[in-house]
Design an enzyme around this catalytic site. Structure first.
Site, PDB file in Angstrom:
ATOM      1  N   TYR A  25       0.833  -1.204   0.000  1.00  0.00           N
ATOM      2  CA  TYR A  25       0.000   0.000   0.000  1.00  0.00           C
ATOM      3  C   TYR A  25       0.875   1.264   0.000  1.00  0.00           C
ATOM      4  O   TYR A  25       0.827   2.059  -0.911  1.00  0.00           O
ATOM      5  CB  TYR A  25      -0.895   0.027   1.251  1.00  0.00           C
ATOM      6  CG  TYR A  25      -2.132  -0.846   1.206  1.00  0.00           C
ATOM      7  CD1 TYR A  25      -2.255  -1.891   0.309  1.00  0.00           C
ATOM      8  CD2 TYR A  25      -3.176  -0.619   2.087  1.00  0.00           C
ATOM      9  CE1 TYR A  25      -3.394  -2.683   0.282  1.00  0.00           C
ATOM     10  CE2 TYR A  25      -4.327  -1.411   2.067  1.00  0.00           C
ATOM     11  CZ  TYR A  25      -4.427  -2.438   1.164  1.00  0.00           C
ATOM     12  OH  TYR A  25      -5.557  -3.211   1.151  1.00  0.00           O
ATOM     13  N   SER A  34       6.011  -4.866   4.892  1.00  0.00           N
ATOM     14  CA  SER A  34       6.416  -5.918   5.838  1.00  0.00           C
ATOM     15  C   SER A  34       6.388  -7.250   5.108  1.00  0.00           C
ATOM     16  O   SER A  34       5.466  -7.507   4.320  1.00  0.00           O
ATOM     17  CB  SER A  34       5.442  -6.007   7.015  1.00  0.00           C
ATOM     18  OG  SER A  34       5.190  -4.739   7.548  1.00  0.00           O
ATOM     19  N   GLU A  49      -9.905  -6.289   9.804  1.00  0.00           N
ATOM     20  CA  GLU A  49      -8.937  -6.234  10.879  1.00  0.00           C
ATOM     21  C   GLU A  49      -9.591  -6.519  12.229  1.00  0.00           C
ATOM     22  O   GLU A  49      -8.985  -7.046  13.137  1.00  0.00           O
ATOM     23  CB  GLU A  49      -8.313  -4.847  10.903  1.00  0.00           C
ATOM     24  CG  GLU A  49      -6.906  -4.820  11.392  1.00  0.00           C
ATOM     25  CD  GLU A  49      -6.345  -3.403  11.243  1.00  0.00           C
ATOM     26  OE1 GLU A  49      -5.415  -3.106  11.942  1.00  0.00           O
ATOM     27  OE2 GLU A  49      -6.902  -2.640  10.438  1.00  0.00           O
TER      28      GLU A  49
HETATM   29  C1  LIG Z   1       5.511  -1.555  11.878  1.00  0.00           C
HETATM   30  C2  LIG Z   1       5.015  -1.060  10.553  1.00  0.00           C
HETATM   31  C3  LIG Z   1       4.579  -1.954   9.582  1.00  0.00           C
HETATM   32  C4  LIG Z   1       4.124  -1.493   8.332  1.00  0.00           C
HETATM   33  N1  LIG Z   1       3.763  -2.413   7.372  1.00  0.00           N
HETATM   34  C5  LIG Z   1       3.323  -1.965   6.164  1.00  0.00           C
HETATM   35  C6  LIG Z   1       2.973  -2.904   5.130  1.00  0.00           C
HETATM   36  O1  LIG Z   1       3.104  -4.125   5.281  1.00  0.00           O
HETATM   37  N2  LIG Z   1       2.521  -2.417   3.944  1.00  0.00           N
HETATM   38  C7  LIG Z   1       2.393  -1.076   3.715  1.00  0.00           C
HETATM   39  O2  LIG Z   1       1.941  -0.712   2.631  1.00  0.00           O
HETATM   40  N3  LIG Z   1       2.754  -0.157   4.669  1.00  0.00           N
HETATM   41  C8  LIG Z   1       3.216  -0.577   5.877  1.00  0.00           C
HETATM   42  N4  LIG Z   1       3.595   0.337   6.842  1.00  0.00           N
HETATM   43  C9  LIG Z   1       3.562   1.760   6.532  1.00  0.00           C
HETATM   44  C10 LIG Z   1       2.478   2.524   7.278  1.00  0.00           C
HETATM   45  O3  LIG Z   1       1.215   2.218   6.761  1.00  0.00           O
HETATM   46  C11 LIG Z   1       2.824   4.022   7.156  1.00  0.00           C
HETATM   47  O4  LIG Z   1       4.051   4.242   7.822  1.00  0.00           O
HETATM   48  C12 LIG Z   1       1.759   4.892   7.795  1.00  0.00           C
HETATM   49  O5  LIG Z   1       0.569   4.841   7.057  1.00  0.00           O
HETATM   50  C13 LIG Z   1       2.248   6.373   7.873  1.00  0.00           C
HETATM   51  O6  LIG Z   1       2.657   6.822   6.631  1.00  0.00           O
HETATM   52  P1  LIG Z   1       4.078   7.509   6.432  1.00  0.00           P
HETATM   53  O7  LIG Z   1       5.120   6.658   7.049  1.00  0.00           O
HETATM   54  O8  LIG Z   1       4.213   7.842   4.980  1.00  0.00           O
HETATM   55  O9  LIG Z   1       4.017   8.853   7.271  1.00  0.00           O
HETATM   56  P2  LIG Z   1       3.284  10.193   6.838  1.00  0.00           P
HETATM   57  O10 LIG Z   1       1.927   9.916   6.340  1.00  0.00           O
HETATM   58  O11 LIG Z   1       4.203  10.970   5.941  1.00  0.00           O
HETATM   59  O12 LIG Z   1       3.162  10.924   8.223  1.00  0.00           O
HETATM   60  C14 LIG Z   1       4.259  11.645   8.812  1.00  0.00           C
HETATM   61  C15 LIG Z   1       3.761  12.290  10.108  1.00  0.00           C
HETATM   62  O13 LIG Z   1       2.719  13.232   9.818  1.00  0.00           O
HETATM   63  C16 LIG Z   1       1.535  12.921  10.531  1.00  0.00           C
HETATM   64  N5  LIG Z   1       0.372  13.200   9.679  1.00  0.00           N
HETATM   65  C17 LIG Z   1       0.191  12.823   8.387  1.00  0.00           C
HETATM   66  N6  LIG Z   1      -1.015  13.236   7.944  1.00  0.00           N
HETATM   67  C18 LIG Z   1      -1.621  13.866   8.981  1.00  0.00           C
HETATM   68  C19 LIG Z   1      -2.875  14.507   9.156  1.00  0.00           C
HETATM   69  N7  LIG Z   1      -3.783  14.573   8.173  1.00  0.00           N
HETATM   70  N8  LIG Z   1      -3.171  15.039  10.366  1.00  0.00           N
HETATM   71  C20 LIG Z   1      -2.280  14.975  11.401  1.00  0.00           C
HETATM   72  N9  LIG Z   1      -1.047  14.387  11.284  1.00  0.00           N
HETATM   73  C21 LIG Z   1      -0.725  13.845  10.093  1.00  0.00           C
HETATM   74  C22 LIG Z   1       1.634  11.418  10.825  1.00  0.00           C
HETATM   75  O14 LIG Z   1       0.890  11.055  11.962  1.00  0.00           O
HETATM   76  C23 LIG Z   1       3.129  11.264  11.080  1.00  0.00           C
HETATM   77  O15 LIG Z   1       3.455  11.647  12.393  1.00  0.00           O
HETATM   78  C24 LIG Z   1       4.073  -0.102   8.076  1.00  0.00           C
HETATM   79  C25 LIG Z   1       4.518   0.804   9.058  1.00  0.00           C
HETATM   80  C26 LIG Z   1       4.997   0.345  10.267  1.00  0.00           C
HETATM   81  C27 LIG Z   1       5.515   1.343  11.275  1.00  0.00           C
END
Ligand SMILES: Cc1cc2nc3c(=O)[nH]c(=O)nc-3n(C[C@H](O)[C@H](O)[C@H](O)COP(=O)(O)OP(=O)(O)OC[C@H]3O[C@@H](n4cnc5c(N)ncnc54)[C@H](O)[C@@H]3O)c2cc1C
Length: 405
Positions: free
Chosen positions: A142, A175, A258
């Site tokens: 995703y 993951s 979920e």
């Molecule tokens: C342990 C783990 C397993 C994962 N496994 C998978 C997987 O198997 N497949 C997959 O596709 N992804 C996976 N992910 C990714 C995960 O879905 C994303 O890290 C998550 O959705 C956040 O996106 P980002 O890292 O791009 O951060 P961003 O979206 O860039 O966010 C950065 C910061 O800004 C804040 N923020 C963003 N938008 C807003 C808003 N509208 N209002 C307030 N604050 C905001 C967030 O809270 C965060 O603190 C995994 C992540 C982790 C940590």
């Protein structure tokens, strides 16, 4: 509310308990009171080959014993279990700190049920059984470098060329991609449509030519995440789930599963019990930690919060048993549990002082360095599956009905 099990439920629990004690001992070399490495429930705890092989062996045994997918209908090879038996299963398995669905968490928890609901007969026949046996491990593609919280902003493109989609782009934080045989992949199929309306949901063979997988090493030293690159990857048209450009609705269905089977236990409850045990043989400011007023206050506060979490999960289970859709309490659950887990990990750091930073294998590592590993991993759980900020937004907008920020 009656917290007691019926005679049949207790018989089920007792049989499962015996199976877990034996299997956990044989496969992982530990019983319920487990000790080091007990937090195997993490999807990212799969970098090490030996641990992965053990997880696969555990999966095979879950399948052979009929426990691997109790919540799936029997017509698809599942257990067809009642909600109550599913809850008992979850509680017992988590009390052993074992993963709920063996090595194929995403497939059994979400992807399989999504195919049952929205897949074609051919897709069900082709994929579901091998999810159960663990012959095909699945991952979920995703997130992208510029689309995480704002998932609908994905840019990975799929263009239909005759009977094949041709895919170009990149995913990140996938993951298990390095272990997986198959992937569910969100792609953009109409760049001109509003962003939620131009996305499709594909089933992709991870061995397809043009896929490059690069493991990402986390701060814990584990490599459970990956970057995945797609360079003219060809995917048969019949591998789409739902209609073209309706992938957003399919992915929402996936996420809804979920919460299909709500147990009452959460891994953080076990961590708090272990923290209590740690305080019994640790000193804090020159006195036994469990005699120190500050430590006692913090432990008591954690215990109260863990109990609130448990009762809130009971409430959610009760409304599910009455046939209701879980209410706002399930929206709070992820936020509350992962933030509590983070605070517990940070308090363990405070309790252990400099020893909190000693890694496994080094002199002075406390309990094999597991508190350090936990404290490094705890923040990730507040980000995965929707960060805490996003959970706050959801609660603000959908539960409290506040205006959109
Ligand atoms: C342990 C783990 C397993 C994962 N496994 C998978 C997987 O198997 N497949 C997959 O596709 N992804 C996976 N992910 C990714 C995960 O879905 C994303 O890290 C998550 O959705 C956040 O996106 P980002 O890292 O791009 O951060 P961003 O979206 O860039 O966010 C950065 C910061 O800004 C804040 N923020 C963003 N938008 C807003 C808003 N509208 N209002 C307030 N604050 C905001 C967030 O809270 C965060 O603190 C995994 C992540 C982790 C940590």
């Amino acid at each position: 509310m009656d917290f007691r099990y019926t005679h049949e439920e207790e018989a089920f629990r007792s049989k499962l308990h015996g199976w877990l004690e034996k299997t956990s001992g044989e496969v992982f070399g530990r019983g319920k009171d487990g000790g080091v490495g007990a937090s195997t429930a993490s999807l990212l705890d799969v970098g090490d080959d030996t641990r992965w092989q053990r997880l696969l062996e555990y999966h095979r045994r879950l399948y052979d014993s009929g426990y691997v997918a109790l919540h799936w209908p029997t017509e698809y090879g599942g257990g067809g279990a009642t909600l109550m038996d599913q809850a008992i299963y979850q509680d017992e398995v988590l009390s052993y700190a074992l993963p709920l669905y063996g090595a194929n968490q995403l497939a059994i928890d979400r992807i399989g049920p999504t195919l049952m609901f929205m897949g074609t007969q051919a897709q069900k026949d082709r994929y579901l059984h091998k999810m159960l046996t663990g012959e095909e491990i699945w991952c979920q593609g995703y997130s992208e470098p510029n689309a995480g919280s704002d998932l609908a902003g994905i840019q990975t493109r799929a263009v239909l060329d005759g009977d094949t989609f041709v895919i170009n782009g990149q995913k990140v934080w996938t993951s298990l991609a390095h272990r997986a045989h198959m992937q569910v992949l969100l792609v953009r199929t109409d760049p001109d449509a509003p962003k939620h309306k131009g996305i499709s949901y594909l089933l992709v063979d991870m061995k397809s030519p043009g896929i490059t997988i690069r493991p990402l090493v986390q701060i814990t030293g584990e490599a459970g995440f990956n970057e995945v690159f797609y360079d003219n990857v060809r995917v048969p048209k019949e591998n789409i789930v739902g209609e073209i450009n309706q992938g957003w609705q399919v992915s929402i269905a996936t996420l809804m599963y979920e919460r299909v089977s709500g147990g009452t236990r959460h891994p953080v409850q076990r961590t708090i019990t272990e923290l209590l045990e740690l305080s019994r043989h640790t000193e804090f400011e020159g006195i036994p930690a469990n005699n120190h007023p500050y430590v006692r206050q913090r432990l008591a506060q954690f215990a109260v919060e863990a109990e609130c979490l448990r009762l809130s999960r009971y409430r959610s289970l009760t409304s599910q048993l009455k046939g209701k859709i879980p209410g706002p309490e399930s929206s709070f659950g992820k936020l509350f549990a992962t933030e509590l887990n983070l605070r517990v990990a940070m308090f363990a750091d405070e309790l252990l002082g400099p020893y909190a930073t000693v890694d496994k294998g080094s002199i002075g590592a406390v309990e094999g360095g597991r508190w350090m590993a936990r404290s490094l991993a705890a923040r990730g759980l507040t980000i995965a599956a929707g960060s805490s900020e996003i959970q706050h937004n959801i609660i603000g907008e959908r539960v409290l009905k506040l205006p959109k920020g």
